[in-house]
Every structure is written in structure tokens, then in C-alpha cells.
Design an enzyme around this catalytic site. Sequence first.
Site, mmCIF file in Angstrom:
data_model
loop_
_atom_site.group_PDB
_atom_site.id
_atom_site.type_symbol
_atom_site.label_atom_id
_atom_site.label_comp_id
_atom_site.label_asym_id
_atom_site.label_seq_id
_atom_site.Cartn_x
_atom_site.Cartn_y
_atom_site.Cartn_z
ATOM 1 N N ASN A 84 -10.520 -2.806 -6.493
ATOM 2 C CA ASN A 84 -9.667 -1.948 -7.331
ATOM 3 C C ASN A 84 -10.234 -1.718 -8.733
ATOM 4 O OD1 ASN A 84 -6.474 -3.098 -5.942
ATOM 5 N ND2 ASN A 84 -7.734 -1.336 -5.378
ATOM 6 N N ASP A 96 0.827 -1.214 0.000
ATOM 7 C CA ASP A 96 0.000 0.000 0.000
ATOM 8 C C ASP A 96 0.864 1.268 0.000
ATOM 9 O OD1 ASP A 96 -2.302 1.463 0.003
ATOM 10 O OD2 ASP A 96 -2.742 1.180 2.134
#
Length: 246
Positions: free
Chosen positions: A69, A21
Amino acid sequence: MSLKSNIHPENLPKHIAIIMDGNGRWAKEKGFLRVFGHENGTKSVRTTVESCAELGIQNLTLYAFSTENWNRPKLEVKTLMQLLISSLKKEMKTMQKNSIRLNAIGNIEHLPASVQKELLHVIDETKNNTQMTLTLALSYGSRDELVNATRQICDKVKNNIISVENIDETLINQHLYTQNLPDVDLLIRTSGEKRISNFLLWQIAYAELYFTDVYWPDFTNENLYEAIINYQKRERRFGKTSEQLH
Ligand code: FPP
């Protein structure tokens, strides 16, 4: 001096999973587009994969693209897919050299045909490698995985292939995308966020969680060693008391 020498080779995690991340924030803070962060994130993928193989970690699983996503801007999704194809093409040699077997978990059929093609090609070419299994979680969501497993099991019950009494933890494990992988021992998340984000919910039941503020493109070998050393200092009790373990 490198932290590597502080790692005890007899107590390595058998399975490390990473939530990579912070690519977007890394890029934005430098005044670049988010996709530049992803591009640089691929460099951390490369060094992390190589270091894990070199250390003797048997399983590494990377959260490369979640079911959620798909909701990102079109250009970003497209860039991530292109990066995946180019990384697979570029890294096949390194995987062969280090005897790394590529594996994928998730809703692979949802990926563009060009990604599926390259992915299946590298999976096939590396299928006999034995040093480490590198699993890419692609279009992956843990709840989706559990729904999928539940449907398959119900189907088998309905068709009298198994009975309800046959349903146990082993059977559920066998119906997950991760069926051939051991449970996760160490879960790392970069960028300071302290969430699991729908990643391997079943498989991390007893994992040690490690959070670092470092953004993924800045994640180095030394950061990886730090996480493993931290893991090795913890007492994993699996529900028992400390006295029972010693
Ligand atoms: C999270 O950062 C990262 C991703 C959603 C994608 C990870 C992909 C790569 C590192 C590149 C390709 C992968 C492989 C395996 C070659 P973010 O965009 O959520 O960052 P932010 O939280 O700062 O916005």
C-alpha cells in the site's frame, strides 16, 4: 430479525482476520474520491470491533495497511495515516469500555512518527484489557514477516543460541509478528475479490475462508453474523476424515 440469535456461542472462531477491501470502489461508484471510501471504512471498523467484542470473539485482526500500500498515491497514503491517528484517538474510550487490548503487527518502524506515537500510546494504555485482542496489521506483509523470522532464527543458529534441530513449527511461530496469537480460524475478505494478498500466509494454514461481495464501507453487523454462521456450518477436519471426527 437479527441473525445474531442463530450463532452458537460454544463454537465461536477464536481468531477472525479480515481483509477490508472495496473502499475505493465503494467511493468511486458513488462519484466520490477514494479517500471518502476509507473514511467510511472506519465506521465499519468500529461496528465490527464492537460486535466481535460483544459476541466474545477473543482475537480480531484487521488488514489496515499492507507493505504494498506504500505504492499508492501520496494523498491516499497520507489520508490513511491521518484516519488511523484520528480513529485511535477516538476509539480509545470504546476499547477501554469493552476491555479491548490493542496490538499491532508489521513493519511498525516504517510508519510516520506521529502514527507510531499514537499507536504505542493506545497499545500501552490498553495492555491490561482482557476481553478481546484487536490486532492492526500495518505496513504488514506476510512474506516480509517470514523473511524477518528466518533472519532472526539464522542469527540465533549462527551465534549458537539454538541448533538447526531446534527449528520446528513452534519456533517459527515464536518469531512471527503474531507470536502471541492463535492461528486464524476464519478469514473474511470483502468486495468480491478472492485473494489472500500476502496476509497471514502461515497463520491461515487451516482457516476457513469466507468471501463476500459487500464492499467494506457497507459491511454491517449482520454481514459479520452471516460469516460466523457460515463458519459454524463447516466441518473443520484438519486433515482427518469426517468419520474420525464423529
Ligand atoms: C482496501 O480498500 C482498504 C485499505 C487499503 C485500507 C483499509 C483502511 C480502513 C478501513 C481505514 C482505517 C483503518 C483503521 C483500522 C481505523 P481499497 O482501497 O483497496 O479498495 P478498492 O479495492 O475498491 O480500490
